[in-house]
Write a protein that holds these residues in place. Structure first.
Motif, PDB file in Angstrom:
ATOM      1  N   LEU A 190      -4.582  -1.109 -12.915  1.00  0.00           N
ATOM      2  CA  LEU A 190      -3.435  -1.815 -12.367  1.00  0.00           C
ATOM      3  C   LEU A 190      -3.909  -2.794 -11.298  1.00  0.00           C
ATOM      4  N   ARG A 191      -3.408  -4.022 -11.367  1.00  0.00           N
ATOM      5  CA  ARG A 191      -3.750  -5.053 -10.401  1.00  0.00           C
ATOM      6  C   ARG A 191      -2.478  -5.673  -9.843  1.00  0.00           C
ATOM      7  N   VAL A 192      -2.585  -6.225  -8.637  1.00  0.00           N
ATOM      8  CA  VAL A 192      -1.465  -6.915  -8.016  1.00  0.00           C
ATOM      9  C   VAL A 192      -1.905  -8.322  -7.652  1.00  0.00           C
ATOM     10  N   VAL A 193      -0.913  -9.227  -7.582  1.00  0.00           N
ATOM     11  CA  VAL A 193      -1.149 -10.620  -7.217  1.00  0.00           C
ATOM     12  C   VAL A 193      -0.343 -10.919  -5.964  1.00  0.00           C
ATOM     13  N   LEU A 194      -0.997 -11.563  -4.995  1.00  0.00           N
ATOM     14  CA  LEU A 194      -0.357 -11.927  -3.734  1.00  0.00           C
ATOM     15  C   LEU A 194      -0.267 -13.448  -3.669  1.00  0.00           C
ATOM     16  N   ASN A 195       0.964 -13.973  -3.689  1.00  0.00           N
ATOM     17  CA  ASN A 195       1.191 -15.419  -3.653  1.00  0.00           C
ATOM     18  C   ASN A 195       1.583 -15.827  -2.245  1.00  0.00           C
ATOM     19  N   GLY A 196       0.608 -16.255  -1.469  1.00  0.00           N
ATOM     20  CA  GLY A 196       0.869 -16.771  -0.137  1.00  0.00           C
ATOM     21  C   GLY A 196       0.448 -18.224  -0.071  1.00  0.00           C
ATOM     22  N   LEU A 197      -0.362 -18.569   0.930  1.00  0.00           N
ATOM     23  CA  LEU A 197      -0.915 -19.916   0.962  1.00  0.00           C
ATOM     24  C   LEU A 197      -1.877 -20.140  -0.198  1.00  0.00           C
ATOM     25  N   ARG A 198      -2.407 -19.064  -0.715  1.00  0.00           N
ATOM     26  CA  ARG A 198      -3.259 -19.114  -1.912  1.00  0.00           C
ATOM     27  C   ARG A 198      -2.984 -17.880  -2.747  1.00  0.00           C
ATOM     28  N   LYS A 199      -3.297 -17.961  -4.009  1.00  0.00           N
ATOM     29  CA  LYS A 199      -3.042 -16.865  -4.938  1.00  0.00           C
ATOM     30  C   LYS A 199      -4.270 -15.963  -4.999  1.00  0.00           C
ATOM     31  N   ARG A 200      -4.052 -14.665  -4.737  1.00  0.00           N
ATOM     32  CA  ARG A 200      -5.160 -13.711  -4.691  1.00  0.00           C
ATOM     33  C   ARG A 200      -4.798 -12.469  -5.494  1.00  0.00           C
ATOM     34  N   SER A 201      -5.816 -11.870  -6.117  1.00  0.00           N
ATOM     35  CA  SER A 201      -5.631 -10.672  -6.938  1.00  0.00           C
ATOM     36  C   SER A 201      -6.390  -9.511  -6.326  1.00  0.00           C
ATOM     37  N   PHE A 202      -5.808  -8.316  -6.462  1.00  0.00           N
ATOM     38  CA  PHE A 202      -6.399  -7.109  -5.883  1.00  0.00           C
ATOM     39  C   PHE A 202      -6.272  -5.968  -6.885  1.00  0.00           C
ATOM     40  N   GLY A 203      -7.251  -5.082  -6.879  1.00  0.00           N
ATOM     41  CA  GLY A 203      -7.143  -3.850  -7.641  1.00  0.00           C
ATOM     42  C   GLY A 203      -6.217  -2.880  -6.938  1.00  0.00           C
ATOM     43  N   ALA A 204      -5.304  -2.273  -7.699  1.00  0.00           N
ATOM     44  CA  ALA A 204      -4.272  -1.406  -7.107  1.00  0.00           C
ATOM     45  C   ALA A 204      -4.508   0.040  -7.493  1.00  0.00           C
ATOM     46  N   ALA A 205      -5.702   0.554  -7.196  1.00  0.00           N
ATOM     47  CA  ALA A 205      -5.990   1.959  -7.458  1.00  0.00           C
ATOM     48  C   ALA A 205      -5.204   2.840  -6.493  1.00  0.00           C
ATOM     49  N   PRO A 206      -4.868   4.082  -6.882  1.00  0.00           N
ATOM     50  CA  PRO A 206      -4.148   4.981  -5.967  1.00  0.00           C
ATOM     51  C   PRO A 206      -4.930   5.203  -4.687  1.00  0.00           C
ATOM     52  N   PRO A 207      -4.260   5.320  -3.553  1.00  0.00           N
ATOM     53  CA  PRO A 207      -4.969   5.515  -2.277  1.00  0.00           C
ATOM     54  C   PRO A 207      -5.775   6.810  -2.265  1.00  0.00           C
ATOM     55  N   GLY A 208      -7.017   6.720  -1.812  1.00  0.00           N
ATOM     56  CA  GLY A 208      -7.823   7.926  -1.671  1.00  0.00           C
ATOM     57  C   GLY A 208      -7.383   8.757  -0.484  1.00  0.00           C
ATOM     58  N   GLU A 209      -6.971   8.101   0.574  1.00  0.00           N
ATOM     59  CA  GLU A 209      -6.451   8.779   1.753  1.00  0.00           C
ATOM     60  C   GLU A 209      -5.317   7.938   2.335  1.00  0.00           C
ATOM     61  N   CYS A 210      -4.434   8.610   3.030  1.00  0.00           N
ATOM     62  CA  CYS A 210      -3.258   7.916   3.564  1.00  0.00           C
ATOM     63  C   CYS A 210      -2.944   8.484   4.945  1.00  0.00           C
ATOM     64  N   PRO A 211      -3.494   7.886   5.992  1.00  0.00           N
ATOM     65  CA  PRO A 211      -3.186   8.365   7.342  1.00  0.00           C
ATOM     66  C   PRO A 211      -1.689   8.254   7.628  1.00  0.00           C
ATOM     67  N   PRO A 212      -1.126   9.212   8.327  1.00  0.00           N
ATOM     68  CA  PRO A 212       0.322   9.171   8.599  1.00  0.00           C
ATOM     69  C   PRO A 212       0.776   7.900   9.302  1.00  0.00           C
ATOM     70  N   SER A 213      -0.052   7.359  10.215  1.00  0.00           N
ATOM     71  CA  SER A 213       0.369   6.154  10.940  1.00  0.00           C
ATOM     72  C   SER A 213       0.499   4.963   9.999  1.00  0.00           C
ATOM     73  N   ARG A 214      -0.412   4.824   9.052  1.00  0.00           N
ATOM     74  CA  ARG A 214      -0.334   3.705   8.115  1.00  0.00           C
ATOM     75  C   ARG A 214       0.796   3.905   7.105  1.00  0.00           C
ATOM     76  N   PHE A 215       1.014   5.139   6.692  1.00  0.00           N
ATOM     77  CA  PHE A 215       2.136   5.370   5.790  1.00  0.00           C
ATOM     78  C   PHE A 215       3.456   5.115   6.494  1.00  0.00           C
ATOM     79  N   GLU A 216       3.534   5.411   7.787  1.00  0.00           N
ATOM     80  CA  GLU A 216       4.766   5.165   8.519  1.00  0.00           C
ATOM     81  C   GLU A 216       5.083   3.669   8.546  1.00  0.00           C
ATOM     82  N   ALA A 217       4.045   2.810   8.725  1.00  0.00           N
ATOM     83  CA  ALA A 217       4.277   1.357   8.678  1.00  0.00           C
ATOM     84  C   ALA A 217       4.736   0.926   7.293  1.00  0.00           C
TER      85      ALA A 217
END
Length: 464
Positions: A217-244
């Motif tokens: 699974l991949r995602v595309v981010l359309n901002g000032l430029r178009k960028r692609s990222f691999g969307a693998a499941p998170p290996g770890e998820c700190p509570p503070s980052r999940f809260e954001a």
């Protein structure tokens, strides 16, 4: 020998997920070799199923059903097939394995449930409009009804106008059920749910979701430029980052016509913050910057709402003026129809007067009297009918014009505002027009009968 307490915990511990076990929201199934303690676990499962309205079937390797008496005697075959059927319908769902609950979280059966019971020891929490509660496997607790958030009021399917899904349906359609309304405890099933929810909710922050050539699974981010990222499941998820991430998802999944605008603002703020070199890990690239991007997007959205409110006020003023003019035109047609009816009554009165004046001078026959009545009524009815036909066709033409105008107007107003400002006044005016037309026809029929009777009686009055 003392029979074990009616419970499913021993059966779940004896056969964990992945060891020949398949589980969904409707049933739990095991196919494999019997293990030590199998007879006691099956006895407890039979007692639980009998006491709580579940059903369980035990079959051998040839899929022949094994009688319950044989199991009670401890005669368990080496090859087993166990099928445990859960209650269908209702407002609750049960899972013997936490991992199975997470895999089935997007299923329709879970979507119809208010309470999710998961076998284990953890703190209860909420996910969307659902209550997730621990279950000891010994009793079925009553459903816990939701009171805080109702799912139908949320933007549940982000694939409609927010995130473009090119993955062939791999992106969840309902992210609302993955969004806790409050922070989660970082232990037990809640921690596993946090990691799984992060893997789904992080997709809502992208512009597009697609499938790569290798099937990932991949995602595309359309901002000032178009960028692609691999969307693998998170290996770890700190509570503070999940809260954001949770706050960002709550900000996006709202019952607002501006959901798409909010998403675009968040993407514009997020794209410059994501560093280069992290294209293989979407969660790792965005998780440190979600809070900052959300803060900037909220500031931009407040400015957008302020400017939109001024435009909306101007639009509503113009709408009131335009609708008032439309209603005045419809009411004017109604008044002209009433005036035409009054004029028709004048014609009938004049005809009656002529008939009374001539009846004294000449004794006309019944045939001539009926012809006279027919001529007068025909002339009067033709005038009324012509006036009604012209008014109705003109009204239909105006309503078609209003429909095209309203289609553009509806884009700038909410459904409630559109109905109150534009639709309701026009509908009431059209109802008045139709009611006047119906009443006018009925009144003319009554006036016609009265006219005929008076014309027929006029010669008799003239002879006296």
């Amino acid at each position: 020998m003392t029979r074990p307490t009616p419970s499913l915990r021993s059966l779940a511990e004896l056969h964990p997920v992945g060891d020949g076990v398949l589980e969904d929201a409707d049933r739990w199934r095991y196919a494999g070799i019997s293990k030590p303690g199998e007879a006691e676990a099956l006895r407890a499962a039979h007692d639980f199923a009998f006491a709580n309205g579940w059903s369980i079937e035990v079959r051998d390797g040839e899929f022949e059903r094994i009688p319950e008496g044989t199991l009670l005697d401890g005669d368990v075959p080496r090859d087993l097939n166990i099928i445990l059927t859960k209650p269908v319908g209702g407002s609750a769902a049960w899972f013997l394995a936490p991992s199975a609950a997470l895999r089935a979280w997007d299923d329709a059966r879970v979507g119809q449930s208010d309470t999710i019971h998961v076998l284990g020891d953890f703190g209860a929490f909420r996910a969307g409009a659902k209550a997730v509660v621990p279950w000891d496997g010994t009793a079925v607790a009553p459903p816990v009804r939701g009171t805080a958030t109702e799912e139908p009021d949320a933007v549940s399917d982000v694939r409609r106008g927010i995130v473009r899904d090119l993955s062939g349906g791999r992106m969840p359609g309902d992210l609302f059920r993955w969004t806790p309304p409050e922070p989660l405890p970082a232990d037990g099933f809640a921690a596993a749910f946090m990691r799984a929810a992060a893997g789904r909710l992080m997709l809502a922050l992208a512009s597009e979701v697609e499938t790569a050539e290798d099937g990932s699974l991949r995602v595309v981010l359309n901002g000032l430029r178009k960028r692609s990222f691999g969307a693998a499941p998170p290996g770890e998820c700190p509570p503070s980052r999940f809260e954001a991430l949770r706050e960002a998802a709550q900000w996006l999944l709202v019952p607002s016509r501006d959901a798409e605008a909010r998403h675009q603002m968040l993407v514009r703020r997020l794209e410059p913050l994501v560093p280069d070199g992290r294209e293989d890990d979407w969660w790792g690239a965005i998780s440190p910057h979600v809070g900052e991007a959300l803060s900037g997007a909220r500031t931009e959205y407040r400015t957008f709402v302020t400017s939109k409110s001024a435009d909306l006020l101007k639009t509503m003023t113009e709408v009131r003026k335009g609708v008032a003019e439309d209603v005045d035109r419809i009411v004017g047609r109604t008044n002209r129809m009433s005036q035409a009816f009054v004029g028709g009554l004048g014609v009938l009165a004049a005809g009656l007067g002529v008939r009374i004046a001539t009846s004294a001078a000449s004794q006309a026959g019944t045939l001539s009297t009926l012809v006279f009545c027919a001529v007068v009524l025909f002339v009067t009815w033709s005038g009324l009918r012509l006036n009604e036909l012209v008014s109705t066709r003109s009204l239909v033409s105006d309503l078609r014009h209003l429909r095209r105008w309203h289609s553009r107007l509806h884009q700038s107003l909410t459904r409630a505002e559109y109905r109150a400002l534009a639709v309701s006044p026009v509908i009431e005016a059209v109802k008045l027009y139709n009611e006047t037309r119906r009443r006018t026809r009925q009144a003319f029929h009554v006036a016609a009968w009265v006219f005929v009777l008076l014309v027929l009686v006029a010669p008799l009055l003239g002879t006296r």
